[in-house]
Design an enzyme around this catalytic site. Structure first.
Site, PDB file in Angstrom:
ATOM      1  N   CYS A  46     -11.206  23.982  33.244  1.00  0.00           N
ATOM      2  CA  CYS A  46     -10.616  25.285  33.546  1.00  0.00           C
ATOM      3  C   CYS A  46      -9.550  25.704  32.538  1.00  0.00           C
ATOM      4  CB  CYS A  46      -9.986  25.243  34.928  1.00  0.00           C
ATOM      5  SG  CYS A  46      -8.702  23.985  35.006  1.00  0.00           S
TER       6      CYS A  46
ATOM      7  N   CYS B 297      -9.624  19.176  39.720  1.00  0.00           N
ATOM      8  CA  CYS B 297      -8.204  19.515  39.628  1.00  0.00           C
ATOM      9  C   CYS B 297      -7.349  18.277  39.885  1.00  0.00           C
ATOM     10  CB  CYS B 297      -7.839  20.584  40.646  1.00  0.00           C
ATOM     11  SG  CYS B 297      -8.969  21.985  40.639  1.00  0.00           S
TER      12      CYS B 297
HETATM   13 FE1  FES Z   1      -7.714  24.114  36.837  1.00  0.00          FE
HETATM   14 FE2  FES Z   1      -7.667  23.436  39.329  1.00  0.00          FE
HETATM   15  S1  FES Z   1      -8.738  25.121  38.491  1.00  0.00           S
HETATM   16  S2  FES Z   1      -6.804  22.388  37.673  1.00  0.00           S
END
Ligand code: FES
Length: 154
Positions: free
Chosen positions: A36, A105
Site C-alpha cells: 500500500c 498491515c
Molecule cells: Fe497500508 Fe494498512 S493499508 S498498512
C-alpha cells in the site's frame, strides 16, 4: 451493525499507545509496506537485553496504527528473544483478529520491530538479526503477494 474490526482494534486505533519517538534510541527501524506504500518508524530502548520502551510513528492505515500500538505494548518488558516471538499473527490475535485483507498491515509493525532489533544488535554486537534483511519485507510475507495481486485485479 458490526463492522469488520473488533472493538479492540477500534479502541487501539482511536487511542494508540506509544506514539512518538524515543530520544537517543538504542534501535531504530524504518520500514515500508510495498502493498500500500504506508511507512513506519519504530524506536526502542534496550536495557540489559530487555526492551524497556518502544514507540512508533506511522503514515499508515487504522489497522497499521492499531497493530503497532498493540505490538509496542506487548514487547515492553520483554527480552529481545521473547520480543522476536511477537509475530504479526500474535499481535492480530491480541486485538481479537483482523480482516484477512488487512493482515498485511500487521506485517508493518512486525517488520518495524524486527528492523529496530536488527539495528540494536548491529550497534551492540556488530552483527544484525540472523536471516533478517532490512527492507526485505516481501521475503517472508506471501500473504502480501496474494493481496497485491487481488488489489491489482480490481
Ligand atoms: Fe497500508 Fe494498512 S493499508 S498498512
Amino acid at each position: 451493525m458490526s463492522g469488520p474490526y473488533s472493538t479492540k482494534v477500534m479502541e487501539h486505533f482511536a487511542n494508540p499507545r506509544n506514539v512518538g519517538e524515543i530520544e537517543n534510541p538504542d534501535g531504530v527501524g524504518n520500514v515500508g509496506n510495498p502493498v500500500c506504500g504506508d511507512i513506519m518508524r519504530m524506536t526502542i530502548r534496550v536495557e540489559d537485553g530487555v526492551i524497556t520502551d518502544a514507540k512508533f510513528k506511522t503514515f499508515g492505515c487504522g489497522a497499521a496504527i492499531a497493530t503497532s500500538s498493540m505490538a509496542t505494548e506487548l514487547v515492553k518488558g520483554k527480552s529481545i528473544e521473547e520480543a522476536l516471538k511477537v509475530t504479526n499473527k500474535a499481535v492480530a490475535e491480541s486485538l481479537g483478529g483482523l480482516p484477512p485483507i488487512k493482515m498485511h498491515c500487521s506485517m508493518l509493525a512486525e517488520e518495524a520491530l524486527k528492523s529496530a532489533i536488527d539495528d540494536h544488535l548491529r550497534r551492540t554486537t556488530g552483527e544484525g538479526l540472523p536471516g533478517f534483511k532490512p527492507g526485505d519485507y516481501m521475503a517472508h510475507e506471501h500473504e502480501a503477494d496474494e493481496i497485491a495481486a487481488r488489489l491489482k485485479g480490481k
